[in-house]
Design an enzyme around this catalytic site. Structure first.
Site, PDB file in Angstrom:
ATOM      1  N   ARG A  34       0.479  -1.342  -0.136  1.00 15.19           N
ATOM      2  CA  ARG A  34      -0.111  -0.029  -0.081  1.00 15.19           C
ATOM      3  C   ARG A  34       0.760   1.384  -0.393  1.00 15.19           C
ATOM      4  NH1 ARG A  34      -4.898  -2.293   4.012  1.00 15.19           N
ATOM      5  NH2 ARG A  34      -6.405  -2.208   2.078  1.00 15.19           N
ATOM      6  N   LYS A 199     -13.291  -9.792   8.632  1.00 16.62           N
ATOM      7  CA  LYS A 199     -13.518  -8.859   8.841  1.00 16.62           C
ATOM      8  C   LYS A 199     -15.485  -9.118   7.685  1.00 16.62           C
ATOM      9  CE  LYS A 199     -10.490  -4.617   7.988  1.00 16.62           C
ATOM     10  NZ  LYS A 199      -9.898  -4.294   6.898  1.00 16.62           N
ATOM     11  N   GLY A 352      -5.816  -5.161   1.098  1.00 13.22           N
ATOM     12  CA  GLY A 352      -5.047  -5.439   1.887  1.00 13.22           C
ATOM     13  C   GLY A 352      -4.513  -6.352   2.115  1.00 13.22           C
ATOM     14  N   GLY A 376     -12.624  -3.773   1.197  1.00 10.21           N
ATOM     15  CA  GLY A 376     -14.236  -3.260   1.263  1.00 10.21           C
ATOM     16  C   GLY A 376     -14.157  -2.604   0.180  1.00 10.21           C
TER      17      GLY A 376
END
Ligand SMILES: Nc1ncnc2c1ncn2[C@@H]1O[C@H](COP(=O)(O)OP(=O)(O)O)[C@@H](O)[C@H]1O
Ligand SMILES: O=C(OP(=O)(O)O)[C@H](O)COP(=O)(O)O
Length: 395
Positions: A34, A199, A352, A376
């Site tokens: 990232r 998540k 990620g 997401g």
């Protein structure tokens, strides 16, 4: 959306919202993907003599200062990659950030501390977020939104700040949207979506919409156990969103009505505890012991998933199939990555950790059509939702 070419940045302080939420082991960055993805926009601004002030988040420190989530190691790595010093502010918009923003010379770069140390960053209260956005706005004259991985968050630095400063979209956001648009417009079929990761409560909701677009949805990782529980299986100590079981039953029903194939694991690697050296065995999903947790999909599931990917023309994958950071639980993720790498489909890996996983497992990035920095964010984009961080840039 305006691009940075549309802004007169020379000599100006430009606040860049980046997504620098990288995996850490202590203060060691285990995957800097990232950070690397953020370099082109920062470099383009420096070349045009902007004074670059970067804001980002790390993890979920919940509005409190927590040294374990400091962005300091990220500033050091960013400096190495840029080949220049990155000044680090020890607060987000306080004295340190203000002093650095005043002192910054043309072409110089600074990073402020983790924006999520401030309750105002993630607050659901518009006024509280607005107050923090005002303080951030005082650091700069212009805003560039480039943190694609966080554009689905209605947070102060993502949504409220661009309302306060002349703004543009950074190259990363533009590039990501360009690729993902292909998946929303007319994906080649069969279109297969693979979901996993941890998540779960965040990402379960996207399935509702994906049932309208995907032909097949494969569910592994921590996401699988709420589905297995909805089918009546005991999942032991595995990750489980108990209050979502009824919702998931609805997904299972609707998938059947719409002819969307929902594929769940048939076996899992069940471990005694969340540790690499824990005792672990492959068990059938009907026989997960009460005191064990599923930390990977099993070999039969890996084979099943690979077979369900073999004829795909388009694949979107978010969320590792298991705790790939620990070698005993990396096989499921490796096998899904291999199936994508072997496929001639248009393949997008997002998130990620998912992106970090394919790199950590030794896959060449070129084996996939696109590796997205957002998990997401990509999923919500694919749902056709208006994402707060993109809507704010479009205004
Ligand atoms: N069965 C599981 N139980 C607990 N955690 C899991 C399981 N499978 C995967 N994970 C964890 O999920 C994390 C990534 O989830 P997530 O953040 O949703 O993905 P991404 O960052 O790619 O969007 C990884 O750290 C991985 O260890
Ligand atoms: O890691 C991120 O998302 P991802 O795990 O979905 O790829 C982004 O940095 C957003 O973080 P958040 O999900 O804590 O808001």
């Amino acid at each position: 959306m305006r691009t940075i070419e549309d802004l007169d940045v020379a000599g100006k302080r430009v606040f860049v919202r980046a997504d620098l939420n990288v995996p850490l082991d202590g203060d060691r960055i285990t995957d800097d993907g990232r950070i690397r993805a953020s370099l082109p926009t920062i470099t383009a601004l420096r070349e045009r003599n902007a004074r670059v002030i970067i804001g980002a988040h790390l993890g979920r420190p919940k509005g409190k200062v927590d040294p374990a989530y400091s962005l300091k190691p990220v500033a050091a790595r960013l400096g190495e990659l840029l080949g220049t010093e990155v000044r680090f502010a020890s607060d987000t918009a306080g004295e340190s950030a203000q002093a650095i923003s005043r002192e910054l010379a043309d072409g110089e770069v600074a990073l402020v501390e983790n924006l999520r140390f401030e309750p105002g960053e993630t607050s659901k209260d518009d006024a509280e977020r607005g107050e923090f956005a005002d303080r951030l706005a005082a650091l700069a004259e212009l805003y560039v939104g480039d943190g694609f991985g966080a554009v689905h968050r209605k947070h102060a630095s993502v949504y409220d700040l661009p309302k306060r400063l002349p703004h543009a979209a950074g190259g990363l956001v533009l590039a990501e949207v360009n690729v993902l648009r292909k998946l929303t417009e007319s994906p080649q079929r069969p279109y297969v979506v693979v979901l996993g990761g941890s998540k779960v409560s965040d990402k379960l909701g996207v399935i509702d919409n994906l049932l309208n677009t995907a032909d097949r949805i494969l569910i592994g990782g921590g996401m699988a156990y709420t589905f297995l529980a909805a089918q009546g299986y005991e999942v032991g100590a595995s990750l489980l969103e108990r209050d979502q079981i009824d919702t998931v039953k609805g997904y299972l029903r609707r998938a059947e009505e719409r002819g969307v194939e929902l594929v769940l694991p048939v076996d899992v690697v069940a471990a005694e505890k969340f540790a690499a050296d824990a005792a672990h065995d492959v068990v059938d999903v009907r026989e997960i012991p009460a005191d064990r947790m599923g930390l990977d999909i099993g070999p039969a599931s890996a084979e099943l998933f690979a077979s369900k990917l073999a004829d795909a023309a388009t694949v979107f994958w978010n969320g590792p199939m298991g705790v790939f950071e620990m070698e005993p639980y990396a096989k499921g993720t490796r096998s899904v990555a291999q199936a994508l790498a072997d496929s001639s489909a248009f393949t997008v890996v997002g998130g990620g950790d998912s992106a970090a996983a394919v790199r950590a497992l030794g896959f060449d990035e070129k084996a996939f059509s696109h590796i997205s920095t957002g998990g997401g964010a990509s999923l919500e984009y694919l749902e056709g939702k208006t994402l707060p961080g993109i809507a704010a840039l479009e205004e």
